[in-house]
Write a protein that holds these residues in place. Structure first.
Motif, short mmCIF file in Angstrom:
data_model
loop_
_atom_site.label_atom_id
_atom_site.label_comp_id
_atom_site.label_asym_id
_atom_site.label_seq_id
_atom_site.Cartn_x
_atom_site.Cartn_y
_atom_site.Cartn_z
N SER A 153 25.62 60.02 71.57
CA SER A 153 24.85 59.94 70.24
C SER A 153 25.21 60.92 69.13
N ASN B 78 26.64 59.35 66.41
CA ASN B 78 25.80 58.88 65.05
C ASN B 78 25.87 59.69 63.92
N GLN C 292 23.11 54.35 71.58
CA GLN C 292 21.69 54.25 71.53
C GLN C 292 21.29 54.44 73.25
N ASN D 282 18.65 61.17 68.44
CA ASN D 282 18.18 59.92 68.15
C ASN D 282 16.71 59.76 68.04
#
Ligand code: SF4
Ligand code: SF4
Ligand code: SF4
Length: 254
Positions: free
Chosen positions: A94, A97, A123, A243
């Motif tokens: 992640s 991201n 995710q 996240n």
């Protein structure tokens, strides 16, 4: 008594959590004797289609293909367990991201030939499907894995507690690293590893994700007061569980 059928699946990850299962030498034979492992590509030549009683999923979901597979796995497994920080929170995958590049730019940077590559933001699996239990950490904690299997065999919830790493660290009577000027994510990270890193003189990196009721923004400000740059503070909170809303508050505090 019929043994519960079990499957191990892997998405985007390093396979370290699956490898950990195979490294459980002292209890591996007991576990293998108590369950019926029907699908475990890393460990078995013969693998079988579901349904399964328990499915362990390692890895983050990073492509439409993985998402389709995850939905099928969810339908096939009565109990679905997220295994390791990649599956629990997105984990190391992640980081992408938050690296400031588009998906396309990242794909071109990493791969010389893209063929049919299609990727999506990384995710944890509960972003898409219901998850029944979590084995946090990078890699997952083996003691918790054994507890979870034993609990499943008894039909009870393992009830892991997510107070902060600092509690475990204090019980070990370690000298606090934060007070020595070493950045440590222990105050905001969920216990369960026995404060493994601080016990070795290294700051916690937050691999188990947020503790209950953690104050990540306050720790971010403490890191800044200790001299960490804004970028370094962001890296601390976006490394394993960036996240999550809790660690996002730390990443966005400055
Ligand atoms: S949680 Fe860590 S050890 Fe487990 S698969 Fe992800 S990167 Fe590997
Ligand atoms: S070293 Fe880290 S985990 Fe241990 S008490 Fe200090 S801040 Fe908490
Ligand atoms: S101390 Fe922190 S980084 Fe180290 S294993 Fe525990 S949760 Fe992970």
């Amino acid at each position: 008594m019929t043994k519960p059928t079990v499957a191990f699946f892997k998405f985007s990850s390093c396979a370290g959590c699956q490898l950990s299962v195979l490294n459980l030498e002292p209890v591996l034979l007991d576990i293998v004797g108590a369950i019926d492992i029907r699908y475990f590509v890393m460990a078995k030549r013969e693998n079988f289609e579901g349904p399964y009683d328990i499915g362990f999923v390692e890895g983050a979901v990073t492509s439409p293909r993985e998402l389709l597979e995850l939905k099928k796995i969810r339908e096939e497994c009565s109990i679905l367990v997220a295994q390791g920080s990649c599956a629990c929170h997105g984990g190391l995958p992640s980081i992408k991201n938050y690296c400031g590049m588009t998906q396309k730019e990242m794909e071109e940077k990493v791969y010389s030939e893209l063929w049919d590559l299609k990727s999506i933001p990384a995710q944890g699996i509960d972003y898409y499907v219901k998850v029944d239990a979590y084995l946090r950490g990078c890699p997952m904690n083996l003691g918790e894995f054994v507890t979870l299997v034993k609990s499943a065999l008894k039909g009870i919830n393992p009830l892991f507690r997510y107070h902060s790493i600092c509690n475990e660290c204090k019980l070990k009577e370690n000298n606090c690293l934060l007070l020595q000027g070493i950045p440590c994510m222990g105050p905001v990270t969920a216990a369960g590893c026995g404060a493994e890193c601080p016990s070795l003189g290294r700051g916690c990196e937050g691999c188990r994700g947020p503790a209950s009721d953690c104050n990540a923004a306050s720790l971010a400000r403490t890191f800044a007061d200790m001299g960490l740059s804004k970028d370094d503070v962001v890296r601390k909170f976006r490394k394993y569980a960036g996240n999550t809303p809790e660690f996002s508050k730390g990443a966005e505090a400055l």
